[in-house]
Design a protein around this motif. Structure first.
Motif, PDB file in Angstrom:
ATOM      1  N   ARG A 328       0.830  -1.208   0.000  1.00 39.69           N
ATOM      2  CA  ARG A 328       0.000   0.000   0.000  1.00 39.69           C
ATOM      3  C   ARG A 328       0.867   1.262   0.000  1.00 39.69           C
ATOM      4  N   GLY A 329       1.950   1.200  -0.776  1.00 37.40           N
ATOM      5  CA  GLY A 329       2.807   2.358  -0.945  1.00 37.40           C
ATOM      6  C   GLY A 329       3.876   2.532   0.104  1.00 37.40           C
ATOM      7  N   GLU A 330       3.998   1.596   1.047  1.00 38.95           N
ATOM      8  CA  GLU A 330       5.016   1.725   2.091  1.00 38.95           C
ATOM      9  C   GLU A 330       6.385   1.240   1.630  1.00 38.95           C
ATOM     10  N   GLY A 331       6.430   0.426   0.603  1.00 39.03           N
ATOM     11  CA  GLY A 331       7.691  -0.100   0.111  1.00 39.03           C
ATOM     12  C   GLY A 331       7.665  -0.192  -1.399  1.00 39.03           C
ATOM     13  N   GLY A 332       8.792  -0.576  -1.972  1.00 43.37           N
ATOM     14  CA  GLY A 332       8.872  -0.712  -3.415  1.00 43.37           C
ATOM     15  C   GLY A 332       8.855   0.626  -4.123  1.00 43.37           C
ATOM     16  N   THR A 333       8.538   0.594  -5.413  1.00 42.53           N
ATOM     17  CA  THR A 333       8.489   1.807  -6.224  1.00 42.53           C
ATOM     18  C   THR A 333       7.188   1.827  -7.016  1.00 42.53           C
ATOM     19  N   PRO A 334       6.592   3.006  -7.230  1.00 41.66           N
ATOM     20  CA  PRO A 334       5.344   3.074  -7.999  1.00 41.66           C
ATOM     21  C   PRO A 334       5.561   2.580  -9.430  1.00 41.66           C
ATOM     22  N   PRO A 335       4.537   1.992 -10.048  1.00 41.13           N
ATOM     23  CA  PRO A 335       4.661   1.607 -11.460  1.00 41.13           C
ATOM     24  C   PRO A 335       5.133   2.793 -12.297  1.00 41.13           C
TER      25      PRO A 335
END
Length: 622
Positions: A328-335
């Motif tokens: 839910r946007g806490e980790g990783g990178t947005p598409p």
């Protein structure tokens, strides 16, 4: 207290406060332990006491209906709601997993005794029952039942809790079901059912190799799994059912089959790993910014992060864009791609620059009808903005044929143009060009599914909260063209002339819909209409509720629509919104001017609907 001791104490307290207030960085869940030979699917190892206690009282779950109180002893003709999903779950014996779970969790013999009683009832019925493909001989239910009974056989035997009569009866039933599934007519290779029908043969052969035919079951299971992997998941990594829910479901199957294979059939594991990775990309891109799936095809309300964390959570370690969705946007990178096409599926995904739950996001279907889980929705569009699907698909209501199935599966339940009030035939639309320019992302496509009619649509996210959809339809004979839009349940709607104004559930303006070229254009509004059916949405299986829908209609050999969607703060600003269109007399391009709060834009569309199309946006025109 000395100043030194006081300063030291303050420092310690400050460090402690910092340590407790700063949340640790997000990290993906760890993968579960390798699956045992008898449990290819993790659900076999799971369960809950509430469901088990219900079954102890002969009350069985029924999705979309009240829990079903069934008479004991069971007759094995149960179908309390005349519902396909209840029949599948009941006759697959999947709910018996909860009794085994409850016995392991509590050690209470009553759960084991009830499980034995159900198995004995099932075995007794197997000796005398007639063939019934609608219930117990359904191919999908049979395959799952093989998985469940193989698992229970192994677990009960290991614990010394397998009575001889139950063991003999289960072996006999499993052998008979395996031969039934071996029949090529029972292999549903065109749908996700085929994965379990193939896997069941493989798991049974591994766990009861002494049964006559086990070697052949293993070979056939492996061959059919490869058929499923290569034909049900296209080269884009998209499940062929044109349903984000079923894509997510099949990704779960692929993940579990691959994990099981890594332990028990290692020669096939690398291929399943590669397929899993390809499928993750689509799921990361098709998910709305709030973590829900668009209700395309046979999809109800589905939240990605609510899926089984043991299956889907570890996938976040593979793909940082999926990690963004899962966390839910806490980790990783947005598409990263703001205009993405999955060319075989024919699905476009467009998004505005802002990577947040409010981001404007559009799906645009320019693909092919592939299975019964597809809908008749060529060139259909859904629009999400400001945290919600404002122009959603109508969803999945039922798998059972009838008037409701025809509506939710049919064209008028989708955001496209309906010709002469009829459904599109099964077939393919064609994706055209797409691209990104500045804050703008766009795509275009073409359909000739209605006989003699060419329909070209272009979808443009001009900027956050501002979307333009243009349609051009042409035929040699006159038709009625109804550009159809569905709005979210709970919306407040008013129609003023040709202007549609939509409020959220707090009566705050959230969407303004404006049309160009009022001459010859009429509008009809529906809300829970029954004849013909229009203005309904289904957020959950077998549940529907009224929702506003509007149809903008033109009649003739040619029809053109230019529709602006003004959303969020732009809709609330009080600034009048309007849209105008004309053709450039020199180039023949369509020029559409969209005027709204913060927008003074002219959109130039060339070669609409084709691979040579182009879209440009310039300031001015209002």
């Amino acid at each position: 207290m000395s100043r030194i001791r006081l300063a030291l104490l303050v420092s310690i307290l400050a460090i402690g406060c910092t340590a407790t207030s700063d949340a640790p960085p997000w990290s993906p869940p760890e993968a579960p332990p390798p699956p045992p030979r008898e449990a290819m699917y993790l659900e076999l190892e799971q369960g809950d006491l509430e469901t088990a206690d219900g079954i102890m009282n002969d009350t069985w779950p029924a999705r979309g209906f009240p829990a079903a109180k069934l008479a004991w002893p069971l007759t094995w003709t149960e179908d309390p709601y005349n519902d396909a999903f209840f029949r599948f779950m009941f006759y697959s014996l999947r709910y018996t997993e909860h009794l085994w779970f409850a016995y392991r969790a509590t050690g209470e013999e009553r759960y084991l005794e009830k499980l034995h009683a159900i198995l004995r009832s099932y075995i007794a019925n197997e000796k005398v029952r007639p063939f019934n493909r609608r219930t117990i001989d359904n191919e999908h239910a049979t395959a799952y039942r093989v998985m469940v009974l193989t698992y229970l056989y192994v677990k009960l035997e290991k614990r010394g809790s397998l009575p001889p009569d139950v063991g003999d009866g289960l072996r006999s039933s499993l052998a008979r079901m395996a031969e039934y599934l071996m029949d090529p007519r029972r292999f549903e290779s065109w749908a996700n059912h085929g994965f379990t029908q193939a896997a069941a043969l493989l798991v049974l052969a591994h766990n009861l190799p002494e049964l006559e035919g086990a070697s052949t079951w293993r070979t056939t299971g492996l061959e059919r799994l490869e058929v499923m992997r290569t034909t049900n998941i296209d080269a884009d990594g998209v499940d062929i059912e044109n349903s984000p829910f079923y894509h997510m479901f099949v990704l779960g199957l692929v993940t579990q089959i691959g994990a099981w294979a890594a332990e028990h059939e290692p020669s096939i594991a690398p291929r399943w790993e590669a397929t899993k990775r390809a499928m993750i990309h689509y799921l990361a891109y098709v998910t709305y910014p709030n973590g829900r799936l668009p209700m395309l095809g046979a999809t109800g309300t589905s939240i990605v992060a609510n899926q089984d964390p043991l299956i889907y959570g570890p996938l976040a370690a593979i793909d940082p864009e999926f990690a963004w969705v899962w966390s839910r946007g806490e980790g990783g990178t947005p598409p990263a791609k703001r205009a993405e096409l999955f060319p075989i599926a024919g699905l476009f995904v467009l998004r505005a620059p802002k990577a947040a739950p409010e981001q404007t996001f559009v799906t645009f279907d320019s693909g092919i009808y592939r299975t019964d889980h597809s809908h008749l929705d060529a060139l259909s569009t859904t629009i999400y903005s400001d945290g919600a699907a404002l122009v959603p698909d109508s969803g999945l209501y039922t798998y059972d044929r009838g008037a409701d199935y025809d509506y939710f599966h049919g064209t008028r339940a989708h955001n496209t143009v309906v010709v002469d009030g009829k459904d599109q035939p099964e077939g393919a639309a064609r994706p055209g060009a797409y691209g990104v320019t500045g804050n703008t992302s766009w795509a275009t496509g073409e359909s000739t599914l209605y006989q003699g009619v060419t329909h070209r649509r272009t979808v443009v996210i001009i900027d956050q909260g501002l979307v333009l959809v243009t349609d051009d339809l042409a035929s040699d004979t006159p038709h009625e063209y109804a550009q159809t839009w569905h709005f979210f349940p709970g919306a407040g709607l008013s129609v003023d002339g040709l202007d549609t104004n939509v409020d959220n559930i707090k009566a705050v303006p959230i969407l303004l819909l404006r049309q160009a070229d009022p001459e010859g254009l009429s509008v009809a509004h529906a809300y829970g209409q029954t004849n013909p059916i229009q203005g309904w949405v289904s957020l959950a299986y077998s549940k529907k509720e009224p929702a506003h829908a509007v149809e903008y209609r033109r009649y003739g050999t040619h029809a053109s629509f230019a529709t602006a969607f003004v959303m969020g703060r732009r809709a609330r600003s009080g600034t009048p919104a309007r849209v105008r269109q004309r053709l450039d007399p020199v180039t023949g391009e369509r020029l559409v001017t969209v005027c709204a709060e913060g927008s003074n834009a002219t959109v130039r569309i060339r070669n609409e609907g084709t691979a040579d199309a182009s879209v440009g946006v310039s300031k001015g025109g209002c």
